[in-house]
Every structure is written in C-alpha cells, then in structure tokens.
Design a protein around this motif. Structure first.
Motif, PDB file in Angstrom:
ATOM      1  N   ILE A 139       2.310  19.125   0.288  1.00 24.79           N
ATOM      2  CA  ILE A 139       2.501  18.130  -0.774  1.00 24.79           C
ATOM      3  C   ILE A 139       2.579  18.773  -2.149  1.00 24.79           C
ATOM      4  N   ASN A 140       2.082  19.996  -2.296  1.00 28.00           N
ATOM      5  CA  ASN A 140       2.188  20.678  -3.582  1.00 28.00           C
ATOM      6  C   ASN A 140       3.643  20.943  -3.974  1.00 28.00           C
ATOM      7  N   ASP A 141       4.535  20.860  -3.007  1.00 28.81           N
ATOM      8  CA  ASP A 141       5.949  21.138  -3.272  1.00 28.81           C
ATOM      9  C   ASP A 141       6.721  19.902  -3.739  1.00 28.81           C
ATOM     10  N   TRP A 142       6.046  18.756  -3.853  1.00 24.95           N
ATOM     11  CA  TRP A 142       6.798  17.533  -4.123  1.00 24.95           C
ATOM     12  C   TRP A 142       7.615  17.569  -5.416  1.00 24.95           C
ATOM     13  N   PRO A 143       7.134  18.209  -6.525  1.00 24.23           N
ATOM     14  CA  PRO A 143       7.939  18.149  -7.758  1.00 24.23           C
ATOM     15  C   PRO A 143       9.321  18.774  -7.617  1.00 24.23           C
ATOM     16  N   SER A 144       9.447  19.762  -6.734  1.00 24.81           N
ATOM     17  CA  SER A 144      10.753  20.419  -6.563  1.00 24.81           C
ATOM     18  C   SER A 144      11.618  19.744  -5.499  1.00 24.81           C
ATOM     19  N   ILE A 145      11.066  18.738  -4.827  1.00 23.16           N
ATOM     20  CA  ILE A 145      11.787  18.096  -3.719  1.00 23.16           C
ATOM     21  C   ILE A 145      12.183  16.662  -4.043  1.00 23.16           C
ATOM     22  N   LEU A 146      11.277  15.889  -4.625  1.00 22.43           N
ATOM     23  CA  LEU A 146      11.505  14.455  -4.788  1.00 22.43           C
ATOM     24  C   LEU A 146      12.290  14.139  -6.059  1.00 22.43           C
ATOM     25  N   ARG A 147      13.220  13.217  -5.928  1.00 19.73           N
ATOM     26  CA  ARG A 147      13.982  12.688  -7.062  1.00 19.73           C
ATOM     27  C   ARG A 147      13.541  11.246  -7.281  1.00 19.73           C
ATOM     28  N   PHE A 148      12.831  11.022  -8.392  1.00 23.18           N
ATOM     29  CA  PHE A 148      12.322   9.683  -8.673  1.00 23.18           C
ATOM     30  C   PHE A 148      13.455   8.780  -9.156  1.00 23.18           C
ATOM     31  N   ALA A 158       2.173  10.075 -10.441  1.00 26.52           N
ATOM     32  CA  ALA A 158       3.585   9.832 -10.733  1.00 26.52           C
ATOM     33  C   ALA A 158       4.061   8.521 -10.112  1.00 26.52           C
ATOM     34  N   LEU A 159       3.587   8.223  -8.897  1.00 31.63           N
ATOM     35  CA  LEU A 159       3.940   6.945  -8.266  1.00 31.63           C
ATOM     36  C   LEU A 159       3.400   5.781  -9.079  1.00 31.63           C
ATOM     37  N   CYS A 160       2.177   5.904  -9.587  1.00 33.81           N
ATOM     38  CA  CYS A 160       1.608   4.851 -10.423  1.00 33.81           C
ATOM     39  C   CYS A 160       2.499   4.585 -11.630  1.00 33.81           C
ATOM     40  N   ASN A 161       2.975   5.649 -12.256  1.00 32.12           N
ATOM     41  CA  ASN A 161       3.851   5.473 -13.416  1.00 32.12           C
ATOM     42  C   ASN A 161       5.121   4.720 -13.026  1.00 32.12           C
ATOM     43  N   LEU A 162       5.683   5.055 -11.858  1.00 37.66           N
ATOM     44  CA  LEU A 162       6.869   4.349 -11.370  1.00 37.66           C
ATOM     45  C   LEU A 162       6.551   2.889 -11.089  1.00 37.66           C
ATOM     46  N   TYR A 163       5.476   2.639 -10.360  1.00 33.83           N
ATOM     47  CA  TYR A 163       5.138   1.264  -9.979  1.00 33.83           C
ATOM     48  C   TYR A 163       4.823   0.417 -11.214  1.00 33.83           C
ATOM     49  N   GLU A 164       4.180   1.016 -12.197  1.00 33.89           N
ATOM     50  CA  GLU A 164       3.882   0.255 -13.410  1.00 33.89           C
ATOM     51  C   GLU A 164       5.156  -0.095 -14.165  1.00 33.89           C
ATOM     52  N   ARG A 165       6.154   0.815 -14.163  1.00 31.99           N
ATOM     53  CA  ARG A 165       7.433   0.487 -14.794  1.00 31.99           C
ATOM     54  C   ARG A 165       8.122  -0.665 -14.061  1.00 31.99           C
ATOM     55  N   VAL A 166       8.032  -0.661 -12.724  1.00 26.37           N
ATOM     56  CA  VAL A 166       8.650  -1.732 -11.942  1.00 26.37           C
ATOM     57  C   VAL A 166       7.931  -3.057 -12.187  1.00 26.37           C
TER      58      VAL A 166
END
Length: 355
Positions: A118-127, A192-200
């Motif tokens: 999971i430490n690799d998520w910043p280089s893999i996931l596109r929000f 980071a997910l919290c930031n996304l969910y709060e924007r939604v």
C-alpha cells in the motif's frame, strides 16, 4: 407533536413510490396526514412518529455521474434506463469491476490487485477530478426523479475498508491494516480518500440537497467482525468520523451500510456519530435498538412472507411484528413491499401513536 386520530381514508393508495434502490418492487403511497419526510425527521430527532416508518419511505438515489455506480450496476436516478450490457468496466482509480447477473452486483476483477504494497499507492492510483463532472446537468436531469415528500438518500461507494479490498484484494488488505511497515501507507491513502469523499459530499449538498448519505463499508463476516476493535479504532474509525462530520456540518444525516456480524462494532459506530445502521438479520437488532436506540436508528426485519400466504396470515404476521416493536425507535426493512403487511402496520401504528 400531537397527531389526529387515524382515519380509514388514510389507507387509500394515492400513488406509488419508486424503489429506494434497484431490484425492489415499488411500494404504495398512502394518504398520510404528514409527509414521509416529516415522519422520518421525527424519528431521527428521537420523537414519536406519526406511523412506524418503512425503509421505502426513503427515496434512494445513486447517480450515474459517479462511475462506480455504473460499472457496479447500481444506478438509481432519473436518466435513461441502463441494461446489463452497460455494467462492468473501470470505475474510480481505474479499478476494473465485473458485474455478476446471478447476484445482481459486481466484484473487482479477480486475481489482479492493483496494489500489493500500500505504500506504493501514490505512484499507482489516479484520483478522479470530480470538479470536471457536469454536476449541473446531473441535477437538472434528476429533478423530476426526486420525491421531495420523502427523505432523499444519496449512496456513496465504497467506504474505507471496502476501497482497500478493491485495490489490494482481501488478504493483502487485511495484512496492510496490521503490518507496521504498511500502516502509514494505509493512513495516507485513507486521508486522501477522505478529501475526495468530502469534495463529493459538498457536490451532493450543493446540487441535490440530500437529507441522508449512505456509505457502504462491510466490517463483518458471517460470524465476527473482519478486524479487532483496536484495528477499527486506529485504522478506520477516524476517517469514518471525518465523513460523518462532513455530512453533519451540512445538515445531512449519515447512514452506514455494513454487512456481517457487527454487534461488537456498534459502540464504535456511535463514537463516529453514525445516525443509522443498515445491518443484517444475523445481528440481534432488537437487542441493539433497545440498548442503543436513543443514540442511533436501527432497522427491524420482519420475517419473510411465505409463498401462498393468505391475507389473514399476513395480517397476523404484521400484528405480531408490531406488538414486538411498537415501543422501539426503528425503521422497518421493507424489502417485500407487501400491501397487506404495510397497511396493517400503518393502521396499527397510527392508532397507537395517536393515542
């Protein structure tokens, strides 16, 4: 609030409610003295309702503007109907989902986890860039769909544990929650997910004005929670609380849909400020609503109506259910939408609560 005495004319069917979510039949709309939304608000405030509320008193909404709703076959909105051929494919984060018609839902494409560490998520996931969505068009498309006499509930997929599973598969996700070398990576992803969910949530509030937001996050297996309460408190609860607080700041209630045996997790749901929990029958919801019903709304589950049951037998089932729960603060999980059952519960509760 004092309610007028029950009148038989209230049982007249004056319309039909669209299902709160896919796969359910429509339910009758009775000639009620107040709206289902006003009745639900009374229950949420811990006050005596006008009648015992049904889950179908809620208007469910799963807009297609959210890609996960489409690929998982969960769209419930005012747009053109979708068919099975429209389901499956890539949702948020380019996660690939496969719709399974037999179960009426979707699963992540098996055997292909996007992340192993999971430490690799910043280089893999596109929000997703939710600002690029045409929210105004979505709001305009759905105005005629909204039944403002019912509380409007918008669904959010997925919660934090379910999102972690979708990205890593279950075994890797479970390890990541307790692996000292990965826990910080989980925290940074969940932040980071919290930031996304709060924007939604902000978009939902601005364009749809929902009364209720429902988040899916299954915390239990058939026999026990997925993780210890210590892991729940450290790794997941702070982020659920952030989402709940984001809803509450906007005057929106928060409902957690969490399957599995979750009785031990109820006190922690309360810590996070959850307003409603939609659980399953394997939990003793009668016990829970009598222990915690002043703090959170639970669902009551009637026994399934047997095939070929007579009207008299259905009335007797409704009378038995009402007698058990007439003094409980709850909503009836109304999956069958049986007209006789609903009319009996409505009449009995109107007479009892008006007394």
């Amino acid at each position: 609030m004092a309610f007028p005495a029950f009148r038989p004319e209230e049982l007249q069917i004056v319309g039909w409610n669209s299902p709160p979510f896919g796969g359910m039949p429509r339910s009758p709309k009775f000639n009620t003295p107040i709206t289902p939304k006003e009745n639900w608000q009374l229950v949420m405030e811990g006050k005596k309702p006008c009648w015992m509320p049904f889950s179908t008193d809620i208007q469910g909404f799963r807009p297609r503007i959210i890609p996960d709703n489409v690929v998982c076959g969960l769209v419930v909105d005012g747009g053109p109907p979708l068919g099975v051929e429209d389901y499956s494919g890539k949702g948020w984060f380019d996660t690939e989902w496969v719709y399974v018609p037999m179960v009426g839902g979707a699963t992540v494409k098996p055997g292909a986890p996007q992340i192993e560490d999971i430490n690799d998520w910043p280089s893999i996931l596109r929000f997703p860039d939710t600002d690029a969505y045409d929210w105004e068009a979505s709001a305009a498309e759905n105005q005629s769909f909204f039944d403002r006499d019912r509380p409007l509930e918008v669904c959010m997929l997925c919660g934090f544990w379910e999102r972690l599973i979708s990205l890593m598969d279950v075994a890797n996700a479970a390890v990541a929650l307790i692996d000292e070398d990965q826990k910080e990576g989980v925290h940074s992803l969940f932040d980071a997910l919290c930031n996304l969910y709060e924007r939604v949530i902000e978009k939902y509030h601005r364009y749809y004005q929902p009364d209720l937001i429902l988040m899916h996050d299954d915390w239990g297996t058939q026999n026990a929670p997925f993780f210890s309460t210590a892991v729940l408190q450290e790794m997941i609860l702070p982020y659920i609380k952030r989402v709940v607080d984001s809803c509450h700041r906007r005057g929106i209630r928060f409902e957690l849909h969490s399957c599995g045996f979750n009785e031990p997790n109820v006190p922690y749901m309360l810590q996070a400020g959850v307003d409603m929990w939609c659980g399953q029958t394997l939990n003793d919801t009668t016990k829970l609503m009598r222990q915690y019903g002043d703090k959170m709304l639970f669902f009551g589950f009637p026994d399934p109506i047997p095939a070929g049951a007579t009207e008299g037998e259905i009335v007797a089932m409704a009378e038995k259910f009402f007698d058990l729960h007439k003094d409980d603060r709850m909503m009836i999980q109304n999956r069958e939408c049986n007209e006789t059952f609903m009319k009996t519960i409505y009449r009995l509760s109107r007479e009892y609560y008006a007394g």
